[in-house]
Scaffold this motif. Structure first.
Motif, mmCIF file in Angstrom:
data_model
loop_
_atom_site.group_PDB
_atom_site.id
_atom_site.type_symbol
_atom_site.label_atom_id
_atom_site.label_comp_id
_atom_site.label_asym_id
_atom_site.label_seq_id
_atom_site.Cartn_x
_atom_site.Cartn_y
_atom_site.Cartn_z
ATOM 1 N N ASP A 582 35.800 50.671 30.221
ATOM 2 C CA ASP A 582 34.413 51.014 30.538
ATOM 3 C C ASP A 582 33.522 49.786 30.578
ATOM 4 N N GLU A 583 32.564 49.635 29.630
ATOM 5 C CA GLU A 583 31.621 48.513 29.708
ATOM 6 C C GLU A 583 32.308 47.156 29.607
ATOM 7 N N ALA A 584 33.494 47.124 29.006
ATOM 8 C CA ALA A 584 34.215 45.854 28.863
ATOM 9 C C ALA A 584 35.050 45.521 30.095
ATOM 10 N N ALA A 585 35.208 46.464 31.018
ATOM 11 C CA ALA A 585 36.015 46.240 32.228
ATOM 12 C C ALA A 585 35.137 45.564 33.275
ATOM 13 N N THR A 586 35.057 44.259 33.210
ATOM 14 C CA THR A 586 34.098 43.521 34.031
ATOM 15 C C THR A 586 34.775 42.532 34.963
ATOM 16 N N ARG A 587 34.016 42.111 35.950
ATOM 17 C CA ARG A 587 34.449 41.039 36.836
ATOM 18 C C ARG A 587 34.643 39.752 36.054
ATOM 19 N N SER A 588 33.789 39.537 35.078
ATOM 20 C CA SER A 588 33.859 38.309 34.279
ATOM 21 C C SER A 588 35.178 38.210 33.535
ATOM 22 N N VAL A 589 35.661 39.336 33.009
ATOM 23 C CA VAL A 589 36.944 39.325 32.314
ATOM 24 C C VAL A 589 38.060 38.969 33.289
ATOM 25 N N LEU A 590 38.021 39.559 34.481
ATOM 26 C CA LEU A 590 39.063 39.297 35.467
ATOM 27 C C LEU A 590 39.052 37.839 35.900
ATOM 28 N N ARG A 591 37.880 37.267 36.018
ATOM 29 C CA ARG A 591 37.771 35.900 36.499
ATOM 30 C C ARG A 591 37.831 34.876 35.386
ATOM 31 N N GLY A 592 37.869 35.337 34.146
ATOM 32 C CA GLY A 592 37.898 34.400 33.025
ATOM 33 C C GLY A 592 39.250 33.742 32.866
ATOM 34 N N THR A 593 39.293 32.737 32.009
ATOM 35 C CA THR A 593 40.563 32.057 31.726
ATOM 36 C C THR A 593 41.359 32.877 30.725
ATOM 37 N N PRO A 594 42.689 32.739 30.694
ATOM 38 C CA PRO A 594 43.495 31.953 31.629
ATOM 39 C C PRO A 594 43.719 32.693 32.940
ATOM 40 N N GLN A 595 43.966 31.922 33.991
ATOM 41 C CA GLN A 595 44.121 32.524 35.308
ATOM 42 C C GLN A 595 45.549 32.988 35.586
ATOM 43 N N LYS A 596 46.531 32.381 34.956
ATOM 44 C CA LYS A 596 47.924 32.726 35.245
ATOM 45 C C LYS A 596 48.372 33.828 34.295
ATOM 46 N N ARG A 597 48.608 34.997 34.883
ATOM 47 C CA ARG A 597 48.983 36.154 34.076
ATOM 48 C C ARG A 597 50.254 36.778 34.638
ATOM 49 N N ASP A 598 50.862 37.627 33.800
ATOM 50 C CA ASP A 598 52.053 38.334 34.250
ATOM 51 C C ASP A 598 51.649 39.549 35.077
ATOM 52 N N VAL A 599 50.863 40.442 34.516
ATOM 53 C CA VAL A 599 50.452 41.664 35.196
ATOM 54 C C VAL A 599 48.946 41.833 35.069
ATOM 55 N N VAL A 600 48.310 42.224 36.157
ATOM 56 C CA VAL A 600 46.900 42.646 36.144
ATOM 57 C C VAL A 600 46.865 44.078 36.672
ATOM 58 N N HIS A 601 46.349 44.992 35.847
ATOM 59 C CA HIS A 601 46.271 46.407 36.233
ATOM 60 C C HIS A 601 44.810 46.839 36.157
ATOM 61 N N ILE A 602 44.307 47.398 37.266
ATOM 62 C CA ILE A 602 42.908 47.815 37.342
ATOM 63 C C ILE A 602 42.871 49.284 37.735
#
Length: 735
Positions: A582-602
């Protein structure tokens, strides 16, 4: 001319007691032309001298000598072609100008046409060396001499054109147009071009018009493309950018291409001009990518708009000539450019074409398209490739089999079948209110629909030729590289002649091009240890989103998505991370460091903007995350797997090289695999599908195999067997 040749020729004539006219082509090449009256000796014309045209004009005034000169044109052109093939460009130039001048002074229309073709081809070779490869090859005399010769001969060709009956004049007008361009007299060129267009239209000389139009496209430079696209004013382009109207002429001519290439001989004749035009636009696209960053992306797509028009016609010609492998290579060269180069920001290139680097000044932003051997390696790594391309005679298909063999075929008349699919499946429809439809608006357990199955069967038949279908039955996986306009189709749900969904027979994934897929596979192999996964989910929505749709601004108040919150928590638990809800699901979190991740689920609401696909977005708590923002995000979102559990995230605009939308945006931003949806999906049924998918991935299944298994399980359950429930999701990239 060598003094030794002059002395030797003079001595030869005196010893035999004859007077003769000879033309020298090089340091040791003498062409006897005619016997002359008078005392023994030799009259010598040097094919490389400035006096050649005047000398030929003087001798042609004698009918007897003029008759002898007629043989010179053919001999000179033959030698010119031979010297060009052997790399003797200066010798080819001397022989070519001799053939052109001789034909012109004798008013030989056919000879002028042949000679002009020879000079034009030579000039293209020189242009490639001087402007593109920049090799240290001595071609200055050729580059400087061709314009002067063309200017000198144009008045003679104009006089010949005035005497040729109009029905027979198009080839000569085409030659005159080329000579005017070579001379740099673009006012004359445009006047001749207008005359040629009128004459070709009156007498149906479409083959000549296509050749002439394609030849003009082959002269476009990058500024011409900008002018042609309306991005800069003609007045701002400066001198020398004189092919900005070429695409207008070509668009008029190409309408007649299908009828022209029905004759294989005509297809062979138009091939060379189309190949040069395509090559020129590919080079201009490479130049555009040297700008780097978002600007390169925008500029290269401008060129691609032109390239796809001409390149697809080249594919058609190659198909009509039975050159299936070359046709496939041409298709890959046009679809494997702009998006792949844009992807190379966050996916390091696996191959480096040093010739391209030298041509473009060393900027490593232009990805060379994959060749036949590379496609073979890719099939070994990823499975067979199926290319689908819209053509005037239907859908052209190429299957690259595991053994590297290319099987080609054509499925005709796809439009009615695909239109029926579009209405049978829950895609976008209606006005802005429909665009704002929530996930939960789809039925939970729709009844089986015989009409839908019929539409899915017709869709398969409209895309897959029988000869390729025969081979697909023996495969276990398939990567489809579809024309952008075909990307919205649920390929896994199409019904085969065996009465089964394609999903039941093999694993299906999609890729923008083989070049793009090679980048994705290569960067996945080199991916360093990951820093963890990221899960975002929104079930509550308190904001009103002002969405700028194709129909105008629309205020959207997203409905609650209880399933999205449940899904995010379950997926996060499987991945061993805390979800951002909810309120924590932000663009800033997605664009924050670190950039290299295993899985991103939205898991959230997704919106597709038909009128402006770059404005399509995911609804996050601190504002919409648009496709445009993802494309332009230079830092990237580098994840092995991105899952967009939201509506319509696989949809996009059928831009020339690819679909422009959210899914491809994440591939550009660094994802190796993207799972996305084609239509509105039921909120309450998406959560269990996504949970099962991630369970299978965590057990070691590749994303393509995991999604297929999860979808097959839904298909086996009568409550979820309808393809409108399970077929919306697809895998793009490394499957």
């Amino acid at each position: 001319m060598s003094h030794d040749i002059a002395r030797t020729t003079e001595r030869y004539a005196r010893e035999r007691g004859i007077r003769m006219l000879v033309i020298t082509l090089g340091p040791a090449e003498v062409m006897p032309v005619a016997a002359l009256p008078g005392p023994p000796g030799a009259e010598i014309l040097d094919a490389g001298s400035e006096e050649l045209l005047a000398g030929l004009t003087r001798w042609a005034a004698d009918p007897a000598i003029a008759e002898c000169l007629r043989d010179v044109t053919g001999t000179a052109l033959e030698q010119g072609r031979d010297k060009r093939r052997r790399g003797d460009l200066s010798g080819s130039f001397r022989a070519g100008r001799l053939g052109l001048f001789t034909a012109a002074v004798l008013a030989d229309a056919g000879g002028v046409v042949s000679a002009t073709t020879n000079i034009w081809t030579l000039r293209e070779v020189v242009r490639e060396i001087v402007d593109r490869v920049r090799e240290d090859t001595p071609v200055g005399d050729v580059a400087d001499g061709i314009p002067a010769d063309a200017a000198a001969v144009c008045p003679l060709v104009a006089a010949i054109a005035g005497r040729v009956p109009p029905p027979e004049s198009p080839p000569l007008l085409h030659a005159w147009q080329r000579l005017a361009r070579l001379s740099g007299d673009h006012r004359q060129r445009r006047a001749v071009q207008d005359r040629l267009r009128t004459t070709c239209a009156e007498y149906g000389a479409w083959e000549i018009l296509i050749q002439a139009a394609a030849g003009e496209v082959g002269q476009m430079d990058f500024v011409d493309v900008l002018v042609s696209s309306g991005r800069i004013a003609r007045s701002a382009a400066g001198e020398g950018n004189d092919a900005h109207d070429a695409m207008t002429v070509y668009a008029e001519a190409r309408r007649h291409l299908p009828a022209v290439v029905a004759d294989p001989a005509a297809a062979e004749r138009v091939f060379a001009d189309l190949a040069l035009a395509t090559s020129n636009l590919v080079f201009n696209r490479q130049r555009a990518t040297t700008a780097a960053g978002p600007l390169a992306h925008q500029l290269s797509y401008l060129v691609s708009e032109h390239l796809h028009l001409v390149g697809r016609d080249l594919v058609l010609v190659l198909r009509k000539l039975g050159a299936d492998a070359r046709a496939l290579g041409a298709f890959e060269s046009i679809v494997g450019g702009s998006l792949s180069s844009w992807m190379s920001r966050n996916h390091p290139m696996t191959r480096l074409d040093m010739t391209t680097v030298m041509r473009l000044g060393g900027v490593l932003q232009s990805t060379p398209t994959i060749d036949a051997s590379g496609i073979g390696d890719l099939v070994t790594a990823c499975g067979p490739l199926l290319y689908l391309m819209r053509q005037p005679d239907g859908v052209a298909a190429w299957l690259v089999r595991p053994d590297g063999e290319i099987l080609a075929g054509t499925a005709g008349g796809p439009d009615p079948a695909l239109a029926a699919l579009g209405t049978a499946l829950p895609y976008l429809s209606g006005g802005p209110g429909e665009l704002a439809r929530q996930i939960s608006g789809s039925p939970q357990s729709p009844e089986p629909d015989a009409d839908l199955d019929e539409a899915l069967s017709a869709g398969y038949a409209a895309l897959i030729p029988p000869e390729i279908d025969d081979v697909l039955g023996g495969l276990d996986r398939l990567v489809v590289i579809p024309d952008p306009w075909l990307e919205p189709l649920p390929l896994a749900a199409l019904r085969t002649p065996r009465g089964r969904y394609l999903l039941e027979e093999l694993q299906v994934s999609v890729a923008p091009s083989a070049t793009a897929l090679e980048l994705l596979v290569g960067s996945l192999k080199r991916r360093p240890p990951e820093t963890g996964s990221l899960v975002l989910g929104r079930s509550r929505f308190d904001e009103t989103v002002q969405w700028n749709t194709w129909a105008g601004p629309v205020p959207v108040r997203p409905a609650p998505l209880p399933g999205a919150g449940t899904e995010a928590r379950q997926v996060a638990d499987l991945l061993g991370v805390e979800p951002f809800l909810d309120e924590a699901a932000t663009r800033s979190v997605l664009r924050g460091t670190p950039q290299k991740r295993d899985v991103v689920h939205i898991a959230t609401h997704g919106y597709y903007d038909q009128g402006s696909p770059l404005s399509s977005f995911l609804a996050l708590a601190d504002g919409p995350l648009s496709a445009d923002e993802i494309y332009r995000y230079d830092a990237g979102t580098r994840a092995r797997l991105v899952v967009l559990s939201a509506c319509q995230t696989a949809l996009g605009d059928d831009h020339p090289d690819s679909t422009i939308g959210l899914a491809n945006a994440f591939l550009v931003a660094g994802a190796n695999t993207v799972v996305s949806s084609l239509w509105r999906i039921p909120d309450e049924l998406t959560a269990p599908l996504m949970r099962r998918f991630h369970e299978l991935v965590q057990d070691g299944r590749p994303p393509g195999a995991a999604l297929r298994t999860a979808q097959l399980e839904m298909l086996d359950d009568p409550e979820t067997a309808d393809p409108r429930v399970w077929a919306a999701f697809r895998v793009a990239g490394v499957a």
